[in-house]
Design an enzyme around this catalytic site. Structure first.
Site, PDB file in Angstrom:
ATOM      1  N   GLU A  26       0.879  -1.177   0.000  1.00  0.00           N
ATOM      2  CA  GLU A  26       0.000   0.000   0.000  1.00  0.00           C
ATOM      3  C   GLU A  26       0.905   1.212   0.000  1.00  0.00           C
ATOM      4  O   GLU A  26       1.820   1.317   0.822  1.00  0.00           O
ATOM      5  CB  GLU A  26      -0.913  -0.034   1.235  1.00  0.00           C
ATOM      6  CG  GLU A  26      -2.039   0.995   1.177  1.00  0.00           C
ATOM      7  CD  GLU A  26      -1.654   2.302   1.831  1.00  0.00           C
ATOM      8  OE1 GLU A  26      -1.504   3.298   1.082  1.00  0.00           O
ATOM      9  OE2 GLU A  26      -1.478   2.330   3.054  1.00  0.00           O
ATOM     10  N   CYS A  38      -2.191   8.008   4.664  1.00  0.00           N
ATOM     11  CA  CYS A  38      -2.324   7.684   3.240  1.00  0.00           C
ATOM     12  C   CYS A  38      -3.702   8.073   2.719  1.00  0.00           C
ATOM     13  O   CYS A  38      -3.869   8.317   1.531  1.00  0.00           O
ATOM     14  CB  CYS A  38      -2.095   6.189   3.028  1.00  0.00           C
ATOM     15  SG  CYS A  38      -0.499   5.601   3.593  1.00  0.00           S
TER      16      CYS A  38
END
Length: 542
Positions: A293, A327
């Protein structure tokens, strides 16, 4: 031998404590933080269950008190990485064949330790080392990590129960083996829970792991590993190697037993690691699993029917909680012209009311960005915006590095929907807004979809269901986690499995069974109870 079909306890999400004034949890955490004021922790490598020295050391500082030493950390060189690989290999056979109920019990105990005696330790070390406010630390270091451990054990059990059909006279079975080798887990600074989950998830499935935490998360990583050890994790199952990520990955990924990478970090680093694995495929025992990720440029798009009050709060929390160092943080927004005056005034008022400073004061909303490099990147972006035509600093824009790496909550407004800060991930408390004409809703959705290479999170605000459907359809690939009338942050394990595609990663959905499936290599066993004894088939008869 213990016989029986055992079921792990059905998980519930850990309740989030609110740390209100005079609450027991606030008093307890305050005492822990006060006791750490002059403490500098020696953080070792952990190899084969032993505390080891490295080739040198580095120091972790507190971002909001940037001259304050928190930990002196051992840095691994090639000999220590090789030793960690050997320790993992020595533990692999016994751990991989240990009955699931025993592996499960270790991580369920770890969850209970975090919920109880280690709650202050993990929350406090996250506040000190990563400059999280108390509520952000509680959501992350306590609740999310607990949820990962409890839910992943539950998901693993469900995976193991998935079995094939058997025809008459045959018993078909599916065995979920761990990978043939070790997993390298490289974890980021911003979430203690991610730091714990990336090595723990493969380990729950029977794998052995080399864990390389961020240098800026070394203190809370140390305490996380102490939890695992106290819970009974056998020596060598998870080995902690601090230090330079490129050097550690060079050694680990050159080994024939490298079997998987579990990564959270920047897209550029992830691409380099993927290439590193690809260039060495011929030397590996098996094709490695690559799971990552890698960030986002996450959006909020508002329809003219949006609820302004809810929109303003979502923008403020989504962009400025934990200094935008998520994020999933909202970093670009598209606001219809008809709503802009209300949204503008609401955002200015919100940003000006935010408290920023030393997060050891548990009433503080925002702390410091993680280090000097991040501070300079944000400072440079703000100064460039200040000089750019068609860009306005609506609120914020101030920076101060005298005591810590502080960047004010900042809102930029740009006429150019493809201005630099609408496209580039900054990972800081900077929100850029483009105001669009109400009649250009459909065009704006296309713009949202095509502006950024990322595809992690996004949100639409609308009271018009047709507009919601249109946004969901147009932005289908723009976000792996798509929110309707909510901020694009705050995914909860077991409720919103997390991950995105495009430049945001492999979308293997942490917090679900999908991630755990990447850490097993299935084997089918077919047992025939009455096998044929004649080679001839009936059609061959006379």
């Amino acid at each position: 031998m213990t016989n029986g079909r055992f079921h792990v306890p059905f998980p519930d999400n850990e309740p989030v404590l609110d740390y209100a004034p005079d609450s027991p949890e606030r008093d307890s955490l305050g005492r822990w933080l006060a006791a750490q004021d002059d403490v500098v922790r020696d953080v070792p490598l952990i190899i084969g269950g032993r505390d080891e020295k490295g080739e040198g050391t580095f120091t972790q500082f507190s971002p909001h008190r940037r001259h304050r030493e928190l930990a002196r950390v051992q840095a691994a060189g090639t000999p220590q990485v090789e030793s960690a690989i050997q320790a993992a290999g020595s533990a692999r056979s016994e751990w991989g064949t240990m009955p699931f109920q025993d592996r499960a019990a270790i991580f369920l105990k770890a969850a209970e330790l975090i919920s109880g005696p280690y709650r202050d330790v993990l929350n406090g070390s996250t506040i000190l080392g990563q400059s999280k406010s108390v509520i952000q630390a509680e959501i992350d270091a306590a609740c999310e990590l607990i949820d990962f451990l409890r839910f992943n054990v539950h998901f693993a059990e469900a995976i193991y129960e998935g079995q094939p059909h058997s025809s008459e006279g045959v018993w078909n079975r599916l065995e979920y083996r761990p990978l043939e080798g070790f997993v390298l887990a490289i974890t980021p600074f911003n979430f203690t829970a991610i730091g714990g989950n990336l090595p723990a998830a493969p380990a729950i499935m029977g794998n052995v792991v080399l864990w390389k935490p961020s240098e800026k998360q070394a203190l809370s990583a140390y305490y996380t590993m102490e939890v695992f050890r106290e819970a009974g994790l056998p020596d060598g199952v998870i080995n902690v190697v601090h230090g330079d990520g490129a050097a550690i990955s060079d050694v680990a990924m050159a080994h024939r037993d490298f079997a998987g990478l579990h990564f959270t970090g920047s897209a550029g680093v992830f691409r380099s690691l993927w290439k590193k694995a690809g260039d060495q495929l011929g030397r590996y025992r098996t094709y490695p699993r690559i799971v990552g990720e890698t960030g986002g440029k996450d959006f909020v798009v508002a329809h003219p029917s949006a609820d302004v009050d809810a929109l303003v709060v979502a923008l403020g929390r989504g962009a400025f909680e934990y200094q935008g160092q998520k994020c999933s943080a909202a970093s670009r927004a598209y606001i219809p012209r008809s709503l802009w005056p209300e949204v503008r005034d609401g955002l200015v008022a919100l940003a000006e009311e935010i408290t920023m400073g030393n997060v050891e004061d548990l009433s503080t909303f925002m702390g410091a960005v993680i280090d000097g490099g991040a501070f300079k990147k944000h400072q440079d972006a703000i100064e460039a915006a200040r000089a750019a035509p068609g860009v306005e600093i609506l609120v914020g824009g101030g920076t101060d590095d005298a005591e810590g790496w502080f960047v004010e909550p900042t809102v930029l407004v740009t006429d150019d929907p493809r201005y630099d800060t609408m496209e580039r991930e900054l990972f800081g408390p900077i929100l850029t807004i483009h105001v669009y004409d109400d009649a250009r809703w459909a065009e704006t959705l296309e713009l949202v979809d095509t502006t950024s290479p990322y595809g992690l999170t996004g949100a639409v605000f609308s009271q018009d269901r047709r507009a919601v459907r249109e946004a969901a359809r147009t932005l289908r690939n723009a976000a792996g986690n798509f929110y309707i009338n909510d901020k694009p942050t705050g995914a909860v394990v077991g409720q919103q499995p997390f991950g995105g595609a495009r430049a945001s990663g492999t979308n293997d959905k942490a917090g679900s069974h999908l991630n755990l499936l990447r850490w097993v290599s299935p084997r089918v066993l077919k047992e025939t109870f009455d096998p044929p004894t004649d080679w001839r088939y009936p059609h061959m008869g006379g």
